[in-house]
Design a protein around this motif. Structure first.
Motif, PDB file in Angstrom:
ATOM      1  N   LEU A  77      33.250 -26.379   8.899  1.00 32.91           N
ATOM      2  CA  LEU A  77      33.997 -25.160   9.212  1.00 32.91           C
ATOM      3  C   LEU A  77      34.646 -24.536   7.980  1.00 32.91           C
ATOM      4  O   LEU A  77      35.043 -23.367   8.018  1.00 32.91           O
ATOM      5  N   VAL A  78      34.709 -25.280   6.884  1.00 30.85           N
ATOM      6  CA  VAL A  78      35.232 -24.715   5.630  1.00 30.85           C
ATOM      7  C   VAL A  78      34.336 -23.557   5.175  1.00 30.85           C
ATOM      8  O   VAL A  78      34.793 -22.635   4.510  1.00 30.85           O
ATOM      9  N   SER A  79      33.076 -23.573   5.607  1.00 30.91           N
ATOM     10  CA  SER A  79      32.160 -22.489   5.234  1.00 30.91           C
ATOM     11  C   SER A  79      32.596 -21.144   5.812  1.00 30.91           C
ATOM     12  O   SER A  79      32.099 -20.094   5.388  1.00 30.91           O
ATOM     13  N   LEU A  80      33.531 -21.152   6.760  1.00 32.63           N
ATOM     14  CA  LEU A  80      34.042 -19.901   7.338  1.00 32.63           C
ATOM     15  C   LEU A  80      35.056 -19.203   6.431  1.00 32.63           C
ATOM     16  O   LEU A  80      35.395 -18.046   6.676  1.00 32.63           O
ATOM     17  N   LEU A  81      35.540 -19.888   5.407  1.00 30.93           N
ATOM     18  CA  LEU A  81      36.582 -19.306   4.555  1.00 30.93           C
ATOM     19  C   LEU A  81      36.245 -17.910   4.033  1.00 30.93           C
ATOM     20  O   LEU A  81      37.093 -17.022   4.112  1.00 30.93           O
ATOM     21  N   PRO A  82      35.043 -17.668   3.503  1.00 32.81           N
ATOM     22  CA  PRO A  82      34.764 -16.308   3.007  1.00 32.81           C
ATOM     23  C   PRO A  82      34.858 -15.234   4.092  1.00 32.81           C
ATOM     24  O   PRO A  82      35.382 -14.146   3.847  1.00 32.81           O
ATOM     25  N   ALA A  83      34.391 -15.521   5.291  1.00 34.15           N
ATOM     26  CA  ALA A  83      34.470 -14.538   6.371  1.00 34.15           C
ATOM     27  C   ALA A  83      35.925 -14.286   6.763  1.00 34.15           C
ATOM     28  O   ALA A  83      36.329 -13.139   6.992  1.00 34.15           O
ATOM     29  N   TYR A  84      36.716 -15.354   6.837  1.00 33.61           N
ATOM     30  CA  TYR A  84      38.131 -15.196   7.159  1.00 33.61           C
ATOM     31  C   TYR A  84      38.847 -14.411   6.055  1.00 33.61           C
ATOM     32  O   TYR A  84      39.712 -13.581   6.338  1.00 33.61           O
ATOM     33  N   ALA A  85      38.481 -14.692   4.825  1.00 34.71           N
ATOM     34  CA  ALA A  85      39.101 -13.982   3.700  1.00 34.71           C
ATOM     35  C   ALA A  85      38.774 -12.492   3.760  1.00 34.71           C
ATOM     36  O   ALA A  85      39.643 -11.652   3.498  1.00 34.71           O
ATOM     37  N   GLU A  86      37.549 -12.170   4.114  1.00 33.76           N
ATOM     38  CA  GLU A  86      37.141 -10.766   4.234  1.00 33.76           C
ATOM     39  C   GLU A  86      37.983 -10.060   5.297  1.00 33.76           C
ATOM     40  O   GLU A  86      38.504  -8.965   5.071  1.00 33.76           O
ATOM     41  N   ALA A  87      38.112 -10.692   6.451  1.00 35.67           N
ATOM     42  CA  ALA A  87      38.919 -10.107   7.527  1.00 35.67           C
ATOM     43  C   ALA A  87      40.379  -9.989   7.098  1.00 35.67           C
ATOM     44  O   ALA A  87      41.029  -8.971   7.359  1.00 35.67           O
ATOM     45  N   ALA A  88      40.895 -11.016   6.447  1.00 40.15           N
ATOM     46  CA  ALA A  88      42.296 -11.000   6.005  1.00 40.15           C
ATOM     47  C   ALA A  88      42.544  -9.877   5.010  1.00 40.15           C
ATOM     48  O   ALA A  88      43.587  -9.208   5.055  1.00 40.15           O
ATOM     49  N   GLU A  89      41.587  -9.653   4.132  1.00 36.12           N
ATOM     50  CA  GLU A  89      41.746  -8.590   3.146  1.00 36.12           C
ATOM     51  C   GLU A  89      41.767  -7.210   3.816  1.00 36.12           C
ATOM     52  O   GLU A  89      42.564  -6.344   3.442  1.00 36.12           O
ATOM     53  N   LEU A  90      40.920  -7.015   4.812  1.00 34.31           N
ATOM     54  CA  LEU A  90      40.913  -5.746   5.546  1.00 34.31           C
ATOM     55  C   LEU A  90      42.254  -5.518   6.247  1.00 34.31           C
ATOM     56  O   LEU A  90      42.809  -4.420   6.219  1.00 34.31           O
ATOM     57  N   VAL A  91      42.787  -6.555   6.882  1.00 31.26           N
ATOM     58  CA  VAL A  91      44.065  -6.443   7.583  1.00 31.26           C
ATOM     59  C   VAL A  91      45.198  -6.212   6.591  1.00 31.26           C
ATOM     60  O   VAL A  91      46.078  -5.380   6.822  1.00 31.26           O
ATOM     61  N   ALA A  92      45.185  -6.945   5.473  1.00 40.37           N
ATOM     62  CA  ALA A  92      46.229  -6.769   4.460  1.00 40.37           C
ATOM     63  C   ALA A  92      46.218  -5.336   3.920  1.00 40.37           C
ATOM     64  O   ALA A  92      47.284  -4.736   3.712  1.00 40.37           O
ATOM     65  N   HIS A  93      45.035  -4.794   3.713  1.00 41.86           N
ATOM     66  CA  HIS A  93      44.931  -3.409   3.234  1.00 41.86           C
ATOM     67  C   HIS A  93      45.537  -2.446   4.263  1.00 41.86           C
ATOM     68  O   HIS A  93      46.283  -1.534   3.899  1.00 41.86           O
TER      69      HIS A  93
END
Length: 170
Positions: A77-93
């Motif tokens: 499940l660590v492989s999900l980190l990039p997808a979560y990071a992408e979503a987090a960046e969109l929300v942070a923006h």
């Protein structure tokens, strides 16, 4: 935290840091993280070009989740980190676009937006994620994801229908 809202001389980024620390204190304060988990989060930050303060509470929270994946036998499940990071960046923006929209003349309002947005935004994102998960399950055709299908826990939570007096008499 309230003093950060009222201090118009404090840079907005400091107010954001105070809000993050206050909202996430319980999540990030449960001790040290393993060097491996912290390194994984550090690598993710480097890959994305993220520059943060060394005390950003998100790093410890994310490292704790990476450790949990390992502990429960799901390191995949660590492989999900990039997808979560992408979503987090969109929300942070989106979060910080709302802050910037207030404008520098309303510094107190900007800090208030940071505090309120941080405190309630996490819950909002969790709720929207649950909605999107159900939608994605249906789009992927996962078993039990038909529109007329309800999870068992929802059925159990519903009050039992009471028969009308005519039904009860028959």
């Amino acid at each position: 935290m309230l003093s950060a809202i009222d201090d118009e001389l404090r840079p907005i980024v400091h107010g954001f840091g105070i809000a993050q620390q206050a909202v996430t204190a319980a999540l990030s304060s449960s001790g040290e993280r393993s060097a491996e988990a912290v390194a994984r989060i550090g690598a993710l930050k480097a890959d994305r070009g993220w520059r943060t303060h060394e005390t950003n509470p998100g790093e410890l929270i994310a490292a704790r989740v990476v450790e949990a994946f390992e502990r429960i036998g799901r390191p995949d499940l660590v492989s999900l980190l990039p997808a979560y990071a992408e979503a987090a960046e969109l929300v942070a923006h989106a979060d910080l676009t709302a802050v910037a929209a207030v404008g520098p003349a309303g510094l107190t309002r900007m800090v208030e937006t940071v505090v309120v947005g941080t405190a309630l935004g996490d819950s909002l994102f969790t709720g929207l994620r649950r909605i999107a998960q159900e939608h994605a399950a249906r789009r992927l055709g996962l078993p039990g994801s038909e529109l007329d299908s309800q999870p068992d826990s929802t059925d159990a939570a519903r009050p039992a229908a009471t028969p009308s007096s005519e039904e009860a008499a028959s």
